[in-house]
Design an enzyme around this catalytic site. Structure first.
Site, PDB file in Angstrom:
ATOM      1  N   TYR A   1      19.159 -20.626 -13.852  1.00 10.27           N
ATOM      2  CA  TYR A   1      19.062 -19.109 -12.975  1.00 10.27           C
ATOM      3  C   TYR A   1      17.581 -18.983 -12.513  1.00 10.27           C
ATOM      4  O   TYR A   1      17.825 -18.429 -11.048  1.00 10.27           O
ATOM      5  CB  TYR A   1      19.196 -18.086 -14.154  1.00 10.27           C
ATOM      6  CG  TYR A   1      18.888 -16.762 -13.585  1.00 10.27           C
ATOM      7  CD1 TYR A   1      19.704 -16.109 -12.723  1.00 10.27           C
ATOM      8  CD2 TYR A   1      17.665 -15.966 -13.774  1.00 10.27           C
ATOM      9  CE1 TYR A   1      19.696 -14.797 -12.104  1.00 10.27           C
ATOM     10  CE2 TYR A   1      17.499 -14.765 -13.239  1.00 10.27           C
ATOM     11  CZ  TYR A   1      18.592 -14.014 -12.585  1.00 10.27           C
ATOM     12  OH  TYR A   1      18.216 -12.859 -11.841  1.00 10.27           O
TER      13      TYR A   1
ATOM     14  N   GLU B   1      22.361  -5.943 -14.296  1.00 13.35           N
ATOM     15  CA  GLU B   1      21.134  -5.128 -14.327  1.00 13.35           C
ATOM     16  C   GLU B   1      21.346  -3.995 -15.128  1.00 13.35           C
ATOM     17  O   GLU B   1      20.204  -3.615 -15.712  1.00 13.35           O
ATOM     18  CB  GLU B   1      20.463  -5.125 -12.956  1.00 13.35           C
ATOM     19  CG  GLU B   1      20.145  -6.275 -12.197  1.00 13.35           C
ATOM     20  CD  GLU B   1      19.075  -7.184 -12.861  1.00 13.35           C
ATOM     21  OE1 GLU B   1      18.456  -6.516 -13.855  1.00 13.35           O
ATOM     22  OE2 GLU B   1      18.888  -8.341 -12.093  1.00 13.35           O
TER      23      GLU B   1
ATOM     24  N   TRP C   1      16.478  -9.760 -19.990  1.00  8.86           N
ATOM     25  CA  TRP C   1      17.468 -10.157 -19.064  1.00  8.86           C
ATOM     26  C   TRP C   1      18.124 -11.458 -19.707  1.00  8.86           C
ATOM     27  O   TRP C   1      19.532 -11.313 -19.640  1.00  8.86           O
ATOM     28  CB  TRP C   1      16.680 -10.599 -17.742  1.00  8.86           C
ATOM     29  CG  TRP C   1      17.682 -11.220 -16.785  1.00  8.86           C
ATOM     30  CD1 TRP C   1      17.440 -12.532 -16.366  1.00  8.86           C
ATOM     31  CD2 TRP C   1      18.969 -10.684 -16.101  1.00  8.86           C
ATOM     32  NE1 TRP C   1      18.681 -13.162 -15.752  1.00  8.86           N
ATOM     33  CE2 TRP C   1      19.361 -11.877 -15.424  1.00  8.86           C
ATOM     34  CE3 TRP C   1      19.645  -9.536 -16.293  1.00  8.86           C
ATOM     35  CZ2 TRP C   1      20.541 -11.678 -14.519  1.00  8.86           C
ATOM     36  CZ3 TRP C   1      20.798  -9.347 -15.309  1.00  8.86           C
ATOM     37  CH2 TRP C   1      21.233 -10.305 -14.831  1.00  8.86           C
TER      38      TRP C   1
END
Length: 199
Positions: free
Chosen positions: A20, A42, A50
């Site tokens: 990522y 988000e 995250w």
């Protein structure tokens, strides 16, 4: 994996996290489909790490119609209740309801501006902001731009889009380049700006 210098926040023992970071985080994004995905994820992240959401991303795609905003906008209450029983996502009623609401608002923004990307990039005058990150103390949680975008989104009826969430979104979508100065991706991404039509 360890040969390249990367941002200090990254846990390089997690291969999917490294992928990522190396392939997506901070890359300027103008595709509305992906922007809706990031905005939804988000918002789901609020109050969590995250990586917690990243691990669930594949399943989110399956149950959120591959993040097709038009389809998510049509989710009814029965669909929401079913999602709340799904352990593969963050089972928070407010967040799931916000995702459906935000899909509807997302379509309204597309209608008004031609694309969500056109709307979103206005807040940085169409050009990525490159910050100088030397250490953890240089990272910020919000910015004047994320404050302005968050405020505008709230006025348009979006939910779970406070300034901290929006700043994280801006980082993810490349509106802000917050790769550390010694991270190999920082200069690679800056070099890619030349090929973008940034107006």
């Amino acid at each position: 994996m360890s040969e390249q210098t990367r941002c200090l926040w990254l846990d390089t023992t997690k291969a999917d996290y490294v992928t990522y970071h190396d392939e997506e985080w901070g890359v300027p994004l103008f595709d509305d489909h992906k922007l809706f995905e990031f905005l939804t994820l988000e918002a789901a992240q609020a109050g969590l790490s995250w990586y917690t959401v990243l691990k669930k991303r594949t399943h989110y795609r399956q149950v959120f119609a591959q993040f097709d905003a038009e389809q998510v906008a049509r989710f009814d209450q029965a669909t929401i209740e079913r999602l709340l029983q799904d352990s593969g996502i963050i089972r928070n009623r407010l967040k799931v309801e916000a995702a459906v609401n935000n899909a509807r608002r997302f379509l309204e923004v597309q209608q008004q501006f031609g694309s969500f990307a056109a709307y979103q990039w206005r807040f940085v005058d169409g050009r990525p902001i490159v910050n100088t990150i030397r250490g953890p103390h240089d990272y910020q949680a919000t910015s004047p731009q994320s404050d302005a975008m968050s405020k505008d989104l709230k006025q348009r009826g979006f939910k779970f889009i406070g300034s901290t969430i929006i700043y994280a979104h801006m980082q993810a979508c490349g509106m802000v380049n917050d790769h550390a100065i010694d991270c190999f991706r920082r200069e690679q991404i800056i070099a890619s700006y030349a090929s973008l039509n940034l107006g």
